[in-house]
Motif scaffolding. Structure first.
Motif, PDB file in Angstrom:
ATOM      1  N   ALA A 213       0.823  -1.210   0.000  1.00  0.00           N
ATOM      2  CA  ALA A 213       0.000   0.000   0.000  1.00  0.00           C
ATOM      3  C   ALA A 213       0.856   1.258   0.000  1.00  0.00           C
ATOM      4  N   THR A 214       1.918   1.267   0.798  1.00  0.00           N
ATOM      5  CA  THR A 214       2.783   2.445   0.833  1.00  0.00           C
ATOM      6  C   THR A 214       3.467   2.649  -0.508  1.00  0.00           C
ATOM      7  N   ALA A 217       0.993   4.095  -2.885  1.00  0.00           N
ATOM      8  CA  ALA A 217       0.777   5.522  -2.635  1.00  0.00           C
ATOM      9  C   ALA A 217       1.944   6.351  -3.160  1.00  0.00           C
ATOM     10  N   SER A 220       1.777   6.367  -6.945  1.00  0.00           N
ATOM     11  CA  SER A 220       0.701   7.258  -7.380  1.00  0.00           C
ATOM     12  C   SER A 220       1.147   8.711  -7.304  1.00  0.00           C
TER      13      SER A 220
END
Length: 491
Positions: A213-214, A217, A220
């Protein structure tokens, strides 16, 4: 014995081609229709939403940004939880966004729906991963993947041609009911949802772990800043701050790479990218994006430029320009459908090098030969043959070079790097075409791009493709090839 083994291989290939690949051909044909359908309708869309033509640029920018962010994340989810599952849900998102497009009354809502509809870009890497998973346990897996990928990419190009023709005809026939025009592709997208749900089998090879997830992010943020900066460059050609934003995005790559290298299960495995078989493929995808995503607009506008007014261009009408674009797409279709056959006659590595070289030569030939329609058709046909082969070959090459459980991420990354290359090219080409804009006879500034700008576009596209060919020279000679199977001695 040898004949028996050959028969077994033929049967396995036929089974894959007639089953899974047969359904995926329809999926990718629909993707092509979506990519081609709305192109002739962009001016009508601007009038429908009561915005200026220049605002249409935000549609392309939004789709590029979302696809650059979504593809690596969704590809990773496919590797973890199943490629068919992610393919199905992405198709559902595309279907819902197509409905929203038809009924959106504000530009902001239309922009969001347009960006979400662009999720079809993840379909190709997920399909390549499904094909690879189905064939990897059999002899000749890499060859089967190349042939199947060539087939579905040919369907993509055929869909783009059909979509462009259908968009123009439906848009003209149903101009008074434009919402129906916008929703027409929904029939095909719903068909994709049904086929994937009922006929496409799930992949089997999946590794444990979780989504980084990190890392997602951070990626992104990096891609959002880079592509956002490049989009602002196109809209603010004389300002320096968009370039500063883009540079900041590139600097953000440093902490992202460092973070990913510390993870056991990273979103983007840079250790895999270090391999001599993988990094040239990803570099080629980025350099290829310069021409395949950045040069289509300049080719179209040059063909429309009136030579009697500006001294260059072809002076074609809208319908006549479709001949130029059609010739390019048809040559891409031929290149995509024939690359696996050429690979069997030579090697996949040599085919990649030859395709990149053809692309480069085709664009460089436009520098001296751009005065007549015949010259332009010949040049873009050469470039299209190479481009079509690269569109089909790059995902298959990335899948063959990736370790088990990383195929979708590797193939999806070719799309991300291609988008970044196209974004850089779009911004650079916009500035090049605006520089030295020609003056009309009455001394006013013309609306056409400068000839020096067009020459710059073709030189950059050609040089980038040749640099990709040089990068592929360092790939091991038998990379992406199936291991040879020794023939059993006759008894």
């Amino acid at each position: 014995m040898a004949r028996t083994e050959t028969a077994r291989r033929t049967g396995r290939i036929a089974g894959i081609g007639g089953g899974l690949v047969g359904y995926l051909v329809f999926v990718e044909f629909t993707s092509g229709v979506l990519q081609g359908y709305y192109v002739p309708l962009l001016t009508d869309i601007a009038r429908y939403l009561d915005v200026n033509d220049a605002d249409v640029n935000w549609l392309e920018a939004a789709q590029l940004m979302l696809s650059a962010i979504a593809v690596p994340v969704l590809a990773k989810l496919g590797d973890l939880y199943g490629h068919r599952r992610v393919l199905l849900w992405s198709a559902v998102v595309v279907a819902l966004s197509t409905v929203v497009l038809a009924f959106a009354q504000s530009f902001a809502l239309f922009l969001v729906a347009w960006a979400l509809q662009g999720m079809y870009v993840v379909w190709l890497p997920l399909q390549v991963a499904l094909i690879w998973d189905r064939s990897r346990r059999t002899p000749g897996a890499a060859g089967q993947t190349r042939r199947a990928t060539g087939l579905i990419v040919a369907a993509l190009q055929a869909g783009a041609i059909a979509g462009a023709l259908a968009g123009g005809q439906i848009g003209q026939s149903l101009a008074d009911s434009f919402w129906i025009v916008l929703m027409a592709p929904l029939v095909l997208v719903v068909g994709v949802c049904v086929i994937v749900a009922l006929r496409v089998p799930e992949s089997q090879d999946r590794t444990g772990g979780s989504v980084d997830a990190t890392g997602a992010a951070l990626l992104s943020l990096v891609l959002l800043v880079i592509t956002g900066g490049l989009s602002f460059v196109r809209l603010n050609e004389d300002a320096a701050w968009p370039w500063a934003v883009t540079a900041a995005g590139l600097l953000l790559l440093v902490p992202f790479v460092r973070y990913e290298l510390r993870q056991e299960d990273p979103l983007v495995d840079f250790r895999v990218l270090r391999s001599s078989s993988m990094w040239p493929v990803q570099l080629t995808a980025g350099l290829f994006g310069i021409s395949v995503l950045g040069a289509q607009g300049p080719l179209s506008t040059f063909a429309r430029t009136d030579p009697e007014v500006y001294g260059y261009g072809l002076g074609l009408t809208t319908s006549e320009v479709s001949i130029v674009i059609g010739a390019y797409v048809v040559s891409m279709l031929i290149g995509a459908s024939q690359f696996s056959r050429v690979s069997r006659l030579t090697t996949p590595r040599h085919t990649l090098i030859g395709a990149a070289t053809l692309t480069g030569v085709g664009y460089l030939l436009l520098v001296p030969f751009h005065d007549t329609l015949g010259q332009m058709l010949a040049c873009i046909a050469v470039a299209g043959l190479g481009s079509g082969a690269l569109v089909a070959a790059l995902p298959a090459a990335a899948a063959a070079a990736a370790p088990v459980g990383r195929t979708a991420v590797a193939t999806g990354l070719t799309n991300t790097t291609k988008v970044l290359g196209g974004s850089f090219a779009s911004a650079t080409f916009a500035i090049a075409l605006a520089s030295g804009a020609p003056l009309l006879a009455d001394g006013t500034l013309g609306t056409a791009g400068s000839l020096s700008g067009y020459l710059t576009v073709w030189v950059v596209c050609g040089t980038a493709a040749l640099l990709a060919a040089l990068a592929l020279l360092v790939v091991p000679k038998l990379a992406f090839s199936d291991p040879s199977v020794p023939e059993e001695p006759r008894t």
